[in-house]
Design an enzyme around this catalytic site. Structure first.
Site, short mmCIF file in Angstrom:
data_model
loop_
_atom_site.label_atom_id
_atom_site.label_comp_id
_atom_site.label_asym_id
_atom_site.label_seq_id
_atom_site.Cartn_x
_atom_site.Cartn_y
_atom_site.Cartn_z
N LYS A 61 -0.42 29.27 28.33
CA LYS A 61 0.68 28.38 28.54
C LYS A 61 1.72 28.59 29.96
O LYS A 61 2.65 28.08 29.94
CB LYS A 61 1.60 28.13 27.37
CG LYS A 61 0.87 27.81 26.17
CD LYS A 61 -0.36 26.95 26.42
CE LYS A 61 -0.19 25.55 26.63
NZ LYS A 61 -1.31 24.78 26.72
N GLY A 63 0.55 27.99 32.91
CA GLY A 63 0.32 26.78 33.95
C GLY A 63 -1.16 27.41 34.65
O GLY A 63 -1.34 27.07 35.95
N THR A 72 -3.90 25.94 34.20
CA THR A 72 -4.70 24.72 34.56
C THR A 72 -4.27 24.05 35.80
O THR A 72 -4.92 23.82 36.55
CB THR A 72 -4.40 23.54 33.38
OG1 THR A 72 -4.79 24.43 32.25
CG2 THR A 72 -5.29 22.43 33.53
N HIS A 106 -7.26 34.77 29.97
CA HIS A 106 -6.18 35.06 29.54
C HIS A 106 -6.02 36.54 29.00
O HIS A 106 -5.23 36.97 28.40
CB HIS A 106 -5.58 34.05 28.32
CG HIS A 106 -5.48 32.79 28.57
ND1 HIS A 106 -4.61 32.41 29.46
CD2 HIS A 106 -5.83 31.48 27.95
CE1 HIS A 106 -4.39 31.15 29.40
NE2 HIS A 106 -5.15 30.67 28.53
N ARG A 152 4.92 32.88 33.49
CA ARG A 152 6.22 31.90 33.01
C ARG A 152 7.16 32.25 32.08
O ARG A 152 6.77 33.30 31.31
CB ARG A 152 5.51 30.57 32.28
CG ARG A 152 6.41 29.31 31.98
CD ARG A 152 5.67 28.27 31.20
NE ARG A 152 6.38 27.15 31.30
CZ ARG A 152 6.09 25.99 30.57
NH1 ARG A 152 4.81 25.98 30.16
NH2 ARG A 152 6.68 24.89 30.78
N SER A 161 6.12 25.98 24.50
CA SER A 161 4.60 25.06 25.21
C SER A 161 3.43 25.77 23.96
O SER A 161 2.76 25.10 23.65
CB SER A 161 4.39 25.66 26.68
OG SER A 161 3.09 25.03 26.81
N TYR A 220 5.40 30.25 37.41
CA TYR A 220 5.51 28.92 37.20
C TYR A 220 6.83 28.21 37.72
O TYR A 220 6.83 27.24 38.15
CB TYR A 220 5.58 28.79 35.60
CG TYR A 220 5.69 27.26 35.11
CD1 TYR A 220 4.17 26.64 34.96
CD2 TYR A 220 6.83 26.63 34.76
CE1 TYR A 220 4.22 25.14 34.30
CE2 TYR A 220 6.78 25.40 34.31
CZ TYR A 220 5.52 24.66 34.12
OH TYR A 220 5.58 23.38 33.39
N PHE A 268 2.86 16.68 38.02
CA PHE A 268 2.66 16.67 36.76
C PHE A 268 2.21 15.37 36.43
O PHE A 268 1.19 14.95 35.74
CB PHE A 268 4.01 16.90 36.07
CG PHE A 268 3.81 16.96 34.69
CD1 PHE A 268 3.57 17.79 33.75
CD2 PHE A 268 4.30 15.67 33.71
CE1 PHE A 268 3.25 18.00 32.34
CE2 PHE A 268 4.12 15.68 32.37
CZ PHE A 268 3.83 16.62 31.71
N MET A 298 -1.33 14.50 37.36
CA MET A 298 -2.42 15.34 36.44
C MET A 298 -2.33 14.61 35.15
O MET A 298 -3.38 14.72 34.42
CB MET A 298 -1.99 16.60 36.32
CG MET A 298 -2.51 17.53 37.58
SD MET A 298 -2.31 19.31 37.57
CE MET A 298 -3.01 19.85 36.05
N ARG A 321 2.26 18.10 28.44
CA ARG A 321 3.23 17.97 27.30
C ARG A 321 4.83 17.46 28.16
O ARG A 321 5.05 16.32 28.02
CB ARG A 321 3.49 19.02 26.36
CG ARG A 321 4.12 18.77 25.25
CD ARG A 321 4.51 20.13 24.55
NE ARG A 321 5.18 21.09 25.36
CZ ARG A 321 6.40 21.37 25.28
NH1 ARG A 321 7.29 20.31 24.59
NH2 ARG A 321 6.99 22.23 26.18
N LYS A 322 5.22 18.36 28.68
CA LYS A 322 6.48 18.04 29.46
C LYS A 322 6.60 18.57 30.78
O LYS A 322 7.10 17.98 31.56
CB LYS A 322 7.75 18.81 28.83
CG LYS A 322 8.20 17.87 27.46
CD LYS A 322 9.51 18.03 27.25
CE LYS A 322 10.03 17.30 26.07
NZ LYS A 322 11.09 17.72 25.61
P1 A3P Z 1 4.21 22.43 28.54
O1 A3P Z 1 3.60 22.62 27.07
O2 A3P Z 1 5.66 22.96 28.78
O3 A3P Z 1 4.35 20.93 29.04
P2 A3P Z 1 -1.64 26.24 30.67
O4 A3P Z 1 -2.59 25.47 31.63
O5 A3P Z 1 -1.70 27.77 31.04
O6 A3P Z 1 -2.30 26.14 29.16
O7 A3P Z 1 -0.29 25.83 30.59
C1 A3P Z 1 0.13 24.55 30.02
C2 A3P Z 1 1.32 24.44 30.43
O8 A3P Z 1 1.72 24.03 31.88
C3 A3P Z 1 2.11 23.10 29.75
O9 A3P Z 1 3.46 23.01 29.57
C4 A3P Z 1 1.69 21.76 30.94
O10 A3P Z 1 2.49 20.68 30.64
C5 A3P Z 1 2.15 22.74 32.05
N1 A3P Z 1 1.43 22.04 33.36
C6 A3P Z 1 0.34 21.92 33.73
N2 A3P Z 1 0.28 21.26 34.81
C7 A3P Z 1 1.27 20.99 35.31
C8 A3P Z 1 2.11 20.48 36.49
N3 A3P Z 1 1.50 19.98 37.35
N4 A3P Z 1 3.49 20.22 36.46
C9 A3P Z 1 4.26 21.05 35.72
N5 A3P Z 1 3.64 21.53 34.46
C10 A3P Z 1 2.30 21.77 34.39
#
Ligand code: A3P
Length: 293
Positions: free
Chosen positions: A45, A47, A49, A107, A129, A137, A193, A229, A232, A255-256
């Site tokens: 979680k 970031g 992705t 991870h 993060r 998250s 992040y 965000f 994506m 999500r946010k």
């Molecule tokens: P939230 O749940 O707080 O929204 P991972 O990819 O490591 O699993 O991380 C996922 C988290 O990164 C989620 O956080 C997701 O929304 C956030 N995330 C992914 N792409 C993002 C972007 N382009 N800008 C901001 N946050 C992003």
């Protein structure tokens, strides 16, 4: 397709894990890295992705644009330690990947990374993060990801987070371990992040210089726009909508995407307890996080 069941946590060499990331342990540990491999490592979680998508675009968007609309990101950036019934394992996916460089998601805590990555001097980007937003998250992620353990209620989840009883173990140990490793290893780049949120374009430039990529300013701008965000979230190849194990009726993968969402979840008491505990766990490191922007 019938989904594999939600797993239970168990202690794996001192780190809480599930069988979906340990069943294949010998294959993971014997993975043959290459010098041009790039690993994106993070605690869940943080970031991962987001950074995976940035790298995929930097390397491949101008070479094979059609890939962007037809191949889900998890196939373009395989998840090294994943091994789940009914799905190809991360190692299998990586071994058949034909793109160069291979961009690899992991991870794993630093001491679990297969040794060939160190031997080959592969580049590693560690994404971190702040603990509070990570916990929030992760809670929502475990609610919607049917192959993660049951999260329980928020309070019990937060207590377990502090105890390190999460898949991939303790956030505190993960972050401290990688931070310590990067001090003497110039093949590791530490990204936050919160910095990505504050200045995405600047961080994309930083990534390019670490990777030795002479990306044109125009490409960097285009990538920055694509990885916003909102963009994506609309993109089915990266937003979690093709992953069968995610129940998007419960919570979204995208999500946010904010710094400071923890304020909507932590009670005053939880926050005080968390801060006190954090100080103890993090007193032997100088890694510093931002929790509000
Ligand atoms: P939230 O749940 O707080 O929204 P991972 O990819 O490591 O699993 O991380 C996922 C988290 O990164 C989620 O956080 C997701 O929304 C956030 N995330 C992914 N792409 C993002 C972007 N382009 N800008 C901001 N946050 C992003």
């Amino acid at each position: 397709m019938e989904l594999p069941p939600r797993p239970t946590l168990f202690d794996f060499h001192g780190v809480s894990m599930t069988k979906y990331f340990t069943d294949n342990w010998d294959d993971i540990q014997n993975f043959k890295a290459r010098p041009d491999d790039i690993v994106i490592a993070s605690y869940p979680k943080a970031g991962n992705t987001w950074v995976s998508y940035i790298l995929d675009l930097l390397y491949f968007s101008h070479v094979s644009p059609e890939r962007q609309d037809s191949v889900p990101l998890y196939e373009r950036v395989p998840f090294l330690e994943m091994h789940m019934p009914g799905f190809p394992s991360g190692v299998e996916e990586l071994n058949k990947l034909i793109t160069i460089p291979r961009i690899i998601k992991s991870h794993l805590p630093v001491h679990f990374i297969p040794k060939s990555f160190w031997e080959q001097n592969s580049k590693i980007i560690y994404v971190a993060r702040n603990a509070k937003d990570t916990a929030v998250s992760y809670f929502h992620f475990d609610r919607m990801n049917m192959v993660q353990p049951e999260p329980g209620d928020w309070n019990s989840f937060l207590q377990r987070f502090m105890e390190g009883k999460m898949v991939f173990g303790s956030w505190y140990e993960h972050v401290k371990g990688w931070w310590k490793e990067k001090i003497n290893n110039s093949n590791i780049l530490f990204l936050f992040y919160e910095d990505l949120i504050e200045d995405t374009e600047g961080e994309v430039h930083r990534l390019c210089s670490f990777l030795g990529l002479s990306a044109a300013a125009e490409l960097v701008k285009k990538v920055t726009e694509k990885v916003h965000f909102d963009n994506m979230k609309k993109n089915n190849m990266v937003n979690g909508s093709v992953e069968e194990v995610f129940d998007l009726n419960i919570s979204h993968f995208m999500r946010k995407g904010k710094v400071g969402d923890w304020k909507n979840h932590f009670t005053v008491q939880q926050n005080e307890q968390f801060d006190e505990d954090y100080e103890k766990k993090m007193k032997n490191t100088d890694v510093r996080f931002t929790t509000v922007l």
